[in-house]
Design a protein around this motif. Sequence first.
Motif, PDB file in Angstrom:
ATOM      1  N   TRP A 100       0.643  -1.130   0.261  1.00 60.50           N
ATOM      2  CA  TRP A 100       0.410  -0.070   0.091  1.00 60.50           C
ATOM      3  C   TRP A 100       1.017   0.944   0.559  1.00 60.50           C
ATOM      4  O   TRP A 100       1.678   0.876   0.664  1.00 60.50           O
ATOM      5  CB  TRP A 100      -0.910   0.155   1.167  1.00 60.50           C
ATOM      6  CG  TRP A 100      -1.818  -1.158   0.802  1.00 60.50           C
ATOM      7  CD1 TRP A 100      -1.619  -1.991   0.907  1.00 60.50           C
ATOM      8  CD2 TRP A 100      -3.366  -0.709   1.407  1.00 60.50           C
ATOM      9  NE1 TRP A 100      -3.260  -2.614   0.752  1.00 60.50           N
ATOM     10  CE2 TRP A 100      -4.124  -2.342   1.485  1.00 60.50           C
ATOM     11  CE3 TRP A 100      -3.837  -0.049   2.991  1.00 60.50           C
ATOM     12  CZ2 TRP A 100      -5.693  -2.561   2.093  1.00 60.50           C
ATOM     13  CZ3 TRP A 100      -5.177   0.157   2.972  1.00 60.50           C
ATOM     14  CH2 TRP A 100      -6.496  -1.553   2.762  1.00 60.50           C
ATOM     15  N   ARG A 101       0.349   2.172  -0.379  1.00 60.80           N
ATOM     16  CA  ARG A 101       1.229   3.973  -0.701  1.00 60.80           C
ATOM     17  C   ARG A 101       1.218   4.303   1.084  1.00 60.80           C
ATOM     18  O   ARG A 101      -0.004   3.939   1.717  1.00 60.80           O
ATOM     19  CB  ARG A 101       0.189   4.710  -1.578  1.00 60.80           C
ATOM     20  CG  ARG A 101      -0.312   3.750  -2.777  1.00 60.80           C
ATOM     21  CD  ARG A 101      -0.959   5.181  -4.057  1.00 60.80           C
ATOM     22  NE  ARG A 101      -1.303   5.549  -3.342  1.00 60.80           N
ATOM     23  CZ  ARG A 101      -2.315   6.771  -3.583  1.00 60.80           C
ATOM     24  NH1 ARG A 101      -1.743   7.355  -5.053  1.00 60.80           N
ATOM     25  NH2 ARG A 101      -3.677   6.973  -3.108  1.00 60.80           N
ATOM     26  N   ASP A 102       2.317   4.895   0.901  1.00 54.15           N
ATOM     27  CA  ASP A 102       1.906   6.020   2.932  1.00 54.15           C
ATOM     28  C   ASP A 102       0.841   6.354   3.203  1.00 54.15           C
ATOM     29  O   ASP A 102      -0.113   6.682   4.165  1.00 54.15           O
ATOM     30  CB  ASP A 102       3.098   7.015   2.853  1.00 54.15           C
ATOM     31  CG  ASP A 102       4.734   5.719   2.733  1.00 54.15           C
ATOM     32  OD1 ASP A 102       4.584   4.175   2.646  1.00 54.15           O
ATOM     33  OD2 ASP A 102       5.542   6.557   2.740  1.00 54.15           O
ATOM     34  N   TYR A 103       0.211   7.109   1.838  1.00 51.54           N
ATOM     35  CA  TYR A 103      -0.651   8.158   1.797  1.00 51.54           C
ATOM     36  C   TYR A 103      -2.052   7.192   2.363  1.00 51.54           C
ATOM     37  O   TYR A 103      -2.574   7.575   3.646  1.00 51.54           O
ATOM     38  CB  TYR A 103      -1.260   8.775   0.968  1.00 51.54           C
ATOM     39  CG  TYR A 103      -2.241   9.627   0.608  1.00 51.54           C
ATOM     40  CD1 TYR A 103      -2.957  10.704   2.031  1.00 51.54           C
ATOM     41  CD2 TYR A 103      -3.953   8.457  -0.375  1.00 51.54           C
ATOM     42  CE1 TYR A 103      -3.965  11.543   2.355  1.00 51.54           C
ATOM     43  CE2 TYR A 103      -5.037   9.575   0.745  1.00 51.54           C
ATOM     44  CZ  TYR A 103      -5.081  10.111   0.948  1.00 51.54           C
ATOM     45  OH  TYR A 103      -6.069  11.001   0.841  1.00 51.54           O
ATOM     46  N   ASP A 104      -2.333   5.699   1.758  1.00 52.85           N
ATOM     47  CA  ASP A 104      -2.978   5.342   2.351  1.00 52.85           C
ATOM     48  C   ASP A 104      -3.490   4.254   3.522  1.00 52.85           C
ATOM     49  O   ASP A 104      -3.899   3.804   4.091  1.00 52.85           O
ATOM     50  CB  ASP A 104      -3.548   4.161   1.039  1.00 52.85           C
ATOM     51  CG  ASP A 104      -3.947   5.153  -0.299  1.00 52.85           C
ATOM     52  OD1 ASP A 104      -4.373   5.289  -0.244  1.00 52.85           O
ATOM     53  OD2 ASP A 104      -3.489   4.321  -1.232  1.00 52.85           O
ATOM     54  N   LEU A 105      -2.108   4.230   4.057  1.00 49.86           N
ATOM     55  CA  LEU A 105      -1.664   3.428   5.308  1.00 49.86           C
ATOM     56  C   LEU A 105      -1.944   4.219   6.557  1.00 49.86           C
ATOM     57  O   LEU A 105      -3.003   4.229   7.232  1.00 49.86           O
ATOM     58  CB  LEU A 105      -0.447   2.920   5.103  1.00 49.86           C
ATOM     59  CG  LEU A 105      -0.178   1.955   4.298  1.00 49.86           C
ATOM     60  CD1 LEU A 105       1.616   1.445   4.952  1.00 49.86           C
ATOM     61  CD2 LEU A 105      -0.522   0.539   5.173  1.00 49.86           C
ATOM     62  N   LEU A 494      -0.960   4.890  11.485  1.00 51.50           N
ATOM     63  CA  LEU A 494      -0.560   3.353  10.928  1.00 51.50           C
ATOM     64  C   LEU A 494       0.558   3.811   9.517  1.00 51.50           C
ATOM     65  O   LEU A 494       0.010   4.919   8.859  1.00 51.50           O
ATOM     66  CB  LEU A 494      -1.337   2.348  10.083  1.00 51.50           C
ATOM     67  CG  LEU A 494      -0.836   0.851   9.548  1.00 51.50           C
ATOM     68  CD1 LEU A 494      -0.642   0.248  10.561  1.00 51.50           C
ATOM     69  CD2 LEU A 494      -1.897   0.031   8.707  1.00 51.50           C
ATOM     70  N   ASN A 495       2.118   3.600  10.044  1.00 53.52           N
ATOM     71  CA  ASN A 495       2.623   3.792   8.848  1.00 53.52           C
ATOM     72  C   ASN A 495       4.074   2.729   8.516  1.00 53.52           C
ATOM     73  O   ASN A 495       3.614   1.616   8.910  1.00 53.52           O
ATOM     74  CB  ASN A 495       3.444   5.155   9.261  1.00 53.52           C
ATOM     75  CG  ASN A 495       4.296   4.627  10.268  1.00 53.52           C
ATOM     76  OD1 ASN A 495       5.439   3.750  11.241  1.00 53.52           O
ATOM     77  ND2 ASN A 495       4.349   5.914  11.171  1.00 53.52           N
ATOM     78  N   ARG A 496       4.832   2.868   7.871  1.00 56.91           N
ATOM     79  CA  ARG A 496       5.699   1.955   6.815  1.00 56.91           C
ATOM     80  C   ARG A 496       6.673   0.719   8.068  1.00 56.91           C
ATOM     81  O   ARG A 496       7.064  -0.076   8.142  1.00 56.91           O
ATOM     82  CB  ARG A 496       6.356   2.295   5.907  1.00 56.91           C
ATOM     83  CG  ARG A 496       7.691   1.517   5.033  1.00 56.91           C
ATOM     84  CD  ARG A 496       6.766   0.906   4.022  1.00 56.91           C
ATOM     85  NE  ARG A 496       5.757   1.905   3.704  1.00 56.91           N
ATOM     86  CZ  ARG A 496       4.566   0.623   2.747  1.00 56.91           C
ATOM     87  NH1 ARG A 496       4.671  -0.080   2.186  1.00 56.91           N
ATOM     88  NH2 ARG A 496       3.932   2.163   1.724  1.00 56.91           N
ATOM     89  N   ASN A 497       7.230   1.129   9.327  1.00 53.99           N
ATOM     90  CA  ASN A 497       8.163   1.238   9.857  1.00 53.99           C
ATOM     91  C   ASN A 497       6.966   0.323  11.119  1.00 53.99           C
ATOM     92  O   ASN A 497       7.488  -0.782  11.638  1.00 53.99           O
ATOM     93  CB  ASN A 497       8.173   2.325  11.262  1.00 53.99           C
ATOM     94  CG  ASN A 497       9.610   2.175  11.506  1.00 53.99           C
ATOM     95  OD1 ASN A 497      10.795   3.464  11.352  1.00 53.99           O
ATOM     96  ND2 ASN A 497       9.706   1.383  10.930  1.00 53.99           N
TER      97      ASN A 497
END
Length: 761
Positions: A100-105, A494-497
């Motif tokens: 998923w894109r960062d924005y969508d998360l 929620l984010n990439r990390n």
Amino acid sequence: MADPVTIKPYNGPSGGWGSAKSLTEILLREQVPLSGGTLLMHQNKPDGFMCVSCAWAKPGKPSVFEYCENGAKATAWEVTRRHITADFFAKHTVTELETWRDYDLEELGRLTEPMRWDAATDKYQPVSWPEAFREIGAELKALEPNSAVFYASGRASLEASYMYGLLARLYGNNNLPDSSNMCHESTSVALPESIGSPVGTVLLEDFEHTDCIFFFGQNPGSNAPRMLHPLQDASKRGVPIITFNPLRERGLERFTNPQSPIEMLTRSETRISSQYLQVKAGGDLAAIYGLCKALIEADDAAQVHGIPRLIDTAFIAEHTHGFEAFVASVRNKTWEEIEQHSGLFRADLEQAARTYAHAKAAMGIYGMGLTQHRKGVETVQMLVNLLLLRGNIGRPGAGICPVRGHSNVQGQRTVGITEKPELVPSDKLNALYGFKPPQEKGLNTVETCEGILDGSVRAFVALGGNFIRAVPETRLMEMAWRKLRLTVQISTKLNRNHLIHGEIAYILPCLGRIEIDAQPGGRQAVAMEDSTACIHGSKGYAEPASPHLLSEPRIVAGIAQATLAPNLHIDWDRWSRDYASIRDAIEATYPSEFKDFNARLWKPGGFRRPIPAAQRVWKTETGKANFITPGGMSADPDTEQVDPDVLRLITMRSNDQFNTTIYGYDDRFRGVKGTRMVLFMNKADIARLGFRDGQTVNLVGAASDGVKRRVDGFRVLAYNIPAGCVGGYYPECNPLIPLWHHAERSKVPAAKSVPVRIQKP
């Protein structure tokens, strides 16, 4: 689903109706059109909450609408009606969410309960708070203390930050990297050597007294829009604003105050910059050399003609050291060298110097355009040299003004979030808490990354942030990150990390600053420090996103109690239910900075902690302000290339983001809509290299270290940017930045001048 992409020049000013429209859109998108608008009336007010976005100063007499477009976006983003529950995580594996894109998360909404990653199902599953603390504590106790890292983003309060730093030191290390390591650490190294203070000397009211402003490498239209109000007022008073920046940024060109009915109805605009010099990437050091050279030559001429000198010789004699060596260095530089390294013409630099020479009080404002270079420390010190030549530190309307990024990044350092033990009052901590704080230097951000890559770092606890997206060397870092034993993320969204994680991974959701923090000791407030070293109280007004959220102080206390041996001198429970008691502890640890902390918490405009340099008291080794002579002319000597096909990449932010948080895929001021994969290029470079506007290209790192770095799928966009330079968005371009490509001594990633090549797909 990808948004439709359109590229169309934006002709409007910063602020204005574009800002109003953007604000309306995000309030609607986050489903808070009424409640969000009501909350904004409390933002940056003396009895309200401090903006969760930038750290710009808060006035003692705020306007009715004391918020900007990006600050409003940050508020809507935090109080969104969208929430993520355990049901969502039950439906999606982490491997899927990685696509998923960062924005969508982040647009999924607020996290609502603690979660633990389950290796068997590759899903996050609910876990109780006591169980999470117990397991995290057990893992930390099983590790060597030096193998754990305690990272802090710039938004955690002074109270939570103080507790967090104490937790790390009681655990046994100074491994406290923070977001300052990625931006203004160059300031924190440069200014103490030059003036004896690690932060700026300017106050908000100095804008009312200045009659000249130098502006270097900062984009207020996107990164600190409330700053445009004092700049607008200064411009209307006829104050010259001289800007050095590679790109023409709308916020530095013209502004319509969206809070002024007259300006909105008449669509009137205020010119911001009186002179705009498009210095090339890494050319600021040479440009400031040019300003100093022009001023010194004009001063020579003044002496010949028997007219008043342009250099403040009395100030220099009484207050400075190193003047003769610095002047000799300036005289030794040729105008040909200065023009070559800066990309600017001598005549333009001389014009700016003439303006400066006739100003009674001038300030130097700067951002990461100065700090994120290999010679970032020297470049900041060079700006100080320019100000010292005319005595422009320590008097009204004058001074050095670094514009800090996140809302409490400067304050965290003040209360102990640092890897440098010499910056912490160890004797006070020993007296208060009965332990000897570790004296071994800890890990900063770059060193943390190095430790993760070589396996010496085994645990990473994060008080906020999206570290894996913020740091350079993305590809190698993501691979190494999965080998960590423990990762703990204290977060709101929620984010990439959360998806790039260790063998054991926890998400600990916390209250946001805007939310009501009700503890057994009553409704709590926290404190922040702004860019001008003023301390402000902050209390939430929104209902919490979930009854299962804990405050940051309570989470830090929970980890500490599960990890550390009992300490009779520390009552973690009391601190987590009564934050005034934490402030008492901060005052006891830093008595000169936080005298009468609780009594002054709600002072309008904040209370300023002592900044000796602002009073012309120089806490340096020489006891004076130091002229420090740079070692060369280029801010990035390692990107000086003979090959004309190698360009200098400037990473930057859009109008629709704050740090790693992406609010949308539009960059209104630069005319980009629906995408972030854009490469801003000079028209001549496009033609010279055989590309065309609108073409899709790939970027490849040009560092000669044997590591392959590549990001595909950029759209070429002809733009007003110096030849030899290209621009791209952060963090999308982070994979192109070598980890070793950082500022000397401060280790700030040199993200404003990255050597790259452009390739066709």
